[in-house]
Design a protein around this motif. Structure first.
Motif, PDB file in Angstrom:
ATOM      1  N   LEU A   1       0.735  -1.182  -0.154  1.00 52.21           N
ATOM      2  CA  LEU A   1      -0.042   0.010  -0.167  1.00 52.21           C
ATOM      3  C   LEU A   1       0.799   1.283  -0.083  1.00 52.21           C
ATOM      4  N   LEU A   2       0.706   2.027  -1.120  1.00 52.56           N
ATOM      5  CA  LEU A   2       1.706   3.355  -1.254  1.00 52.56           C
ATOM      6  C   LEU A   2       0.635   4.572  -0.980  1.00 52.56           C
ATOM      7  N   LEU A   3       0.925   5.166   0.203  1.00 51.53           N
ATOM      8  CA  LEU A   3       0.086   6.538   0.469  1.00 51.53           C
ATOM      9  C   LEU A   3       0.753   7.603  -0.431  1.00 51.53           C
ATOM     10  N   GLY A   4      -0.038   8.400  -1.196  1.00 52.41           N
ATOM     11  CA  GLY A   4       0.776   9.406  -2.031  1.00 52.41           C
ATOM     12  C   GLY A   4       0.587   9.228  -3.529  1.00 52.41           C
ATOM     13  N   GLY A   5       0.155  10.216  -4.356  1.00 51.33           N
ATOM     14  CA  GLY A   5       0.158  10.123  -5.693  1.00 51.33           C
ATOM     15  C   GLY A   5       1.175  10.930  -6.286  1.00 51.33           C
ATOM     16  N   GLY A   6       2.252  11.150  -5.827  1.00 51.69           N
ATOM     17  CA  GLY A   6       3.576  11.929  -6.367  1.00 51.69           C
ATOM     18  C   GLY A   6       4.539  10.909  -7.075  1.00 51.69           C
TER      19      GLY A   6
ATOM     20  N   GLU B   1      -4.038  17.282 -17.809  1.00 53.46           N
ATOM     21  CA  GLU B   1      -3.576  16.201 -18.763  1.00 53.46           C
ATOM     22  C   GLU B   1      -2.342  16.124 -19.552  1.00 53.46           C
ATOM     23  N   ASP B   2      -1.999  17.620 -19.902  1.00 53.13           N
ATOM     24  CA  ASP B   2      -0.740  17.970 -20.442  1.00 53.13           C
ATOM     25  C   ASP B   2       0.414  17.378 -19.524  1.00 53.13           C
ATOM     26  N   ILE B   3       0.304  17.459 -18.331  1.00 52.23           N
ATOM     27  CA  ILE B   3       1.635  17.429 -17.428  1.00 52.23           C
ATOM     28  C   ILE B   3       1.474  15.841 -16.834  1.00 52.23           C
ATOM     29  N   TYR B   4       0.586  14.927 -17.083  1.00 50.67           N
ATOM     30  CA  TYR B   4       0.593  13.592 -16.664  1.00 50.67           C
ATOM     31  C   TYR B   4       1.890  12.798 -16.691  1.00 50.67           C
ATOM     32  N   MET B   5       2.252  12.469 -15.887  1.00 53.43           N
ATOM     33  CA  MET B   5       3.715  11.394 -16.012  1.00 53.43           C
ATOM     34  C   MET B   5       3.288  10.313 -16.596  1.00 53.43           C
TER      35      MET B   5
ATOM     36  N   PRO C   1      -2.859  21.189 -10.335  1.00 47.69           N
ATOM     37  CA  PRO C   1      -3.204  21.932 -11.598  1.00 47.69           C
ATOM     38  C   PRO C   1      -4.274  22.947 -11.781  1.00 47.69           C
ATOM     39  N   GLU C   2      -5.457  22.892 -10.876  1.00 43.86           N
ATOM     40  CA  GLU C   2      -6.365  23.603 -10.677  1.00 43.86           C
ATOM     41  C   GLU C   2      -6.206  24.820 -10.138  1.00 43.86           C
ATOM     42  N   GLU C   3      -5.241  24.951  -9.148  1.00 46.15           N
ATOM     43  CA  GLU C   3      -4.761  26.293  -8.360  1.00 46.15           C
ATOM     44  C   GLU C   3      -3.949  27.052  -9.520  1.00 46.15           C
ATOM     45  N   SER C   4      -3.204  26.203 -10.127  1.00 43.90           N
ATOM     46  CA  SER C   4      -2.364  27.024 -11.067  1.00 43.90           C
ATOM     47  C   SER C   4      -3.064  27.819 -12.350  1.00 43.90           C
TER      48      SER C   4
ATOM     49  N   LYS D   1      -6.704  14.472  -7.453  1.00 38.82           N
ATOM     50  CA  LYS D   1      -7.868  13.953  -8.431  1.00 38.82           C
ATOM     51  C   LYS D   1      -7.426  13.384  -9.662  1.00 38.82           C
ATOM     52  N   HIS D   2      -5.837  13.462  -9.780  1.00 31.78           N
ATOM     53  CA  HIS D   2      -5.510  13.114 -11.008  1.00 31.78           C
ATOM     54  C   HIS D   2      -4.230  11.878 -10.686  1.00 31.78           C
ATOM     55  N   VAL D   3      -3.900  11.282 -11.652  1.00 33.56           N
ATOM     56  CA  VAL D   3      -2.780  10.152 -11.723  1.00 33.56           C
ATOM     57  C   VAL D   3      -1.520  11.325 -11.640  1.00 33.56           C
ATOM     58  N   PRO D   4      -0.068  10.605 -11.340  1.00 33.86           N
ATOM     59  CA  PRO D   4       0.847  11.526 -10.895  1.00 33.86           C
ATOM     60  C   PRO D   4       1.170  12.421 -11.972  1.00 33.86           C
ATOM     61  N   TYR D   5       1.559  13.588 -11.986  1.00 33.62           N
ATOM     62  CA  TYR D   5       1.796  14.550 -12.901  1.00 33.62           C
ATOM     63  C   TYR D   5       3.028  15.477 -12.513  1.00 33.62           C
TER      64      TYR D   5
END
Length: 533
Positions: free
Chosen positions: A132-137, A181-185, A254-257, A163-167
């Motif tokens: 189990l990995l906590l964090g989406g970075g 979506e432009d910065i999804y890794m 990304p939303e805040e940006s 809300k997103h996959v790692p970006y």
């Protein structure tokens, strides 16, 4: 022509390439990197999979090739990635030499792609082990990918409040006009294909170490066999009158940006903190906002990290674009109208028009949910880990911005280093040790900040430096600066001097010391002088 067709082309004569040379050649109209190392030829993809840097301008030490821009490393024999921030490998091509002529053989589809994704094992439902990995970075992402690459077939869950996959978080302040979506890794399909479960908007609220179970905000819980905590950090908050007004923004998603870009366009922007994020926001918006004021307690931007000389150069770059700096002071009050901020009042009494305020101050580990557990943390809340990324609790690992770890360049003293590349190195190291490999972290921190299209690169760990050596010209914005502690170089930064920082990173990685005298004798136009270190 079928895309699987194999092409063989003569690219040069054997005598055209000296030992240790990196040469970009063309095969069927595609650039390929030709390397001669100890009389052997190797051919590889010519671009770094990270941001497309030309690897022919990189640094070669032994069989390790380091990217000139951001320090990713590749093995020239296999093309495998050996150091981040890139996630993928580069393709390799067959080289033959006949009658003094060098030929490269490649499949067209391999020439068309500048990267090669590592093979991974598949999920096997008979394996009941759960990681189990906590964090989406990036720390959690690299941990998940490494587990699969190294043959783990059990269940892998990444759980994040995002809300997103790692970006690519580094782009949030550098390119604020991009969609998430432009910065999804990695795309969701990529994770799915590798049997990596990705749970969004799933915030951990407590950990039961006895039962090996994590409880989430939504009331659900999940058992684990091994746990990785990679929950990152968040920026500081204002504790002044008016801090609750609207249009006071942090920059973490990304939303805040996008929101900051929209609010600041044509308006009065106040940036609190001349940090990397604060300065990048001011630079990006310098031709979009009506006015920009940066407020900072210190005398220069990023003074603690890069020092007054580099901070002074960055400040001048932005002043030339009309950005106003209010240094050695701080915000003491925010005033507003109809619930929205309109004015920032400084400690020195000055008043600044403010339609939007961006906070680029401080950084706090996201570890409050561990309160009440016996997981060891420092006074700032950072989780203490060893060089295996293990906490003081068996089967619990931690990585990235949320940890403090022993740093070789600080003689093993602990530090928290918030760089993408370091988080990725942590993720890989944690994965290997979750699999019982006994791997110690071995990495040289590498970082960059981009202002007005120019990148300042930095490698090493200059914390506690007592002296600097500057080569080149700060005024002309072409320089290399060495940070000295106890008579030796512990870090270096540069502007318009590639690939010097990558070269220094490689020397430090090999455990070699660069003395202050060697730094003073270094010529930025003559790389070999340092390469002999």
């Amino acid at each position: 022509m079928d895309s699987s067709d194999t092409i063989t082309e003569e690219v040069c004569r054997e005598d055209d390439v000296g030992d240790g040379q990196l040469l970009e050649v063309m095969v069927a109209g595609y650039p390929v990197l030709l390397v001669r190392n100890r009389r052997e030829f190797r051919a590889l993809g010519s671009k770094c999979p990270h941001y497309g840097a030309p690897l022919s301008k990189g640094v070669l030490r032994g069989e390790r090739l380091r990217c000139p821009w951001h320090g990713a490393c590749f093995n020239i024999r296999t093309g495998d990635i050996e150091e981040y921030p890139a996630l993928d490998c580069i393709p390799c091509f067959k080289v033959t030499v006949e009658d003094g002529k060098v030929f490269i053989t490649a499949k067209k589809k391999d020439l068309e792609s500048s990267l090669r994704v590592k093979d991974t094992s598949r999920r096997c439902l008979l394996n009941k082990n759960t990681m189990l990995l906590l964090g989406g970075g990036v720390a959690a992402l690299v941990c998940a990918e490494t587990l699969r690459q190294e043959g783990f077939t059990g269940r892998i869950i990444m759980a994040t409040k995002e809300k997103h996959v790692p970006y690519d978080k580094s782009k949030l302040s550098k390119e604020m006009n991009l969609k998430a979506e432009d910065i999804y890794m990695r795309k969701p399909e990529f994770l799915e294909a590798r049997g990596i479960e990705f749970w969004t908007e799933k915030e951990a609220v407590s950990v039961d170490l006895q039962k090996q179970k994590v409880h989430f905000m939504d009331g659900s819980s999940q058992k684990y066999h091994q746990l990785l905590i990679a929950t990152g950090s968040h920026s500081g908050f204002l504790k002044i009158p008016g801090a609750d007004l609207q249009n006071i923004c942090t920059l973490q998603t990304p939303e805040e940006s996008s929101k900051i870009l929209e609010l600041a366009t044509g308006k009065n922007l106040v940036v609190v903190g001349a940090s990397f994020i604060g300065m990048e926001v001011a630079a990006f918006l310098s031709d979009k906002a009506g006015s920009i004021s940066v407020v900072e307690r210190e005398e220069f931007p990023f003074q603690h990290a890069l020092g007054p000389q580099v901070g002074g150069v960055a400040m001048k770059m932005l002043q030339n674009k009309g950005v106003k700096f209010h240094m050695k002071t701080e915000l003491c009050e925010l005033k507003g109208k109809d619930g929205k901020v309109t004015e920032a009042v400084l400690a020195n009494g000055e008043k600044l028009p403010a339609d939007v305020v961006v906070l680029g101050i401080g950084s706090t580990p996201n570890s409050a949910f561990l309160k009440g557990t016996s997981i060891a943390r420092d006074d700032k809340g950072a989780i203490l880990v060893n060089l295996h990324m293990q906490t003081n609790i068996p089967k619990v690992f931690a990585a990235g911005d949320v940890v403090t770890f022993p740093v070789a360049l600080l003689d093993g003293d602990r530090s928290s280093i918030h760089h993408q590349q370091v988080a990725e190195a942590h993720g890989r190291c944690a994965a290997l040790n979750m699999l019982g490999r006994g791997e110690e972290l071995h990495t040289v921190p590498y970082f960059w900040t981009t202002l007005l299209g120019k990148s300042i690169r930095y490698a090493g760990c200059g914390k506690g430096y007592t002296d600097t050596v500057v080569k080149g010209s700060l005024e002309q914005q072409k320089f290399l600066i060495f940070y000295i502690r106890d008579g030796h170089v512990t870090a270096a930064a540069s502007l318009n001097c590639d690939p010097m920082v990558s070269l220094i990173a490689e020397v430090l990685y090999l455990g070699k010391q660069i003395s202050k005298e060697e730094a003073e004798a270094c010529d930025i136009g003559n790389i070999p002088l340092l390469a002999q270190s």
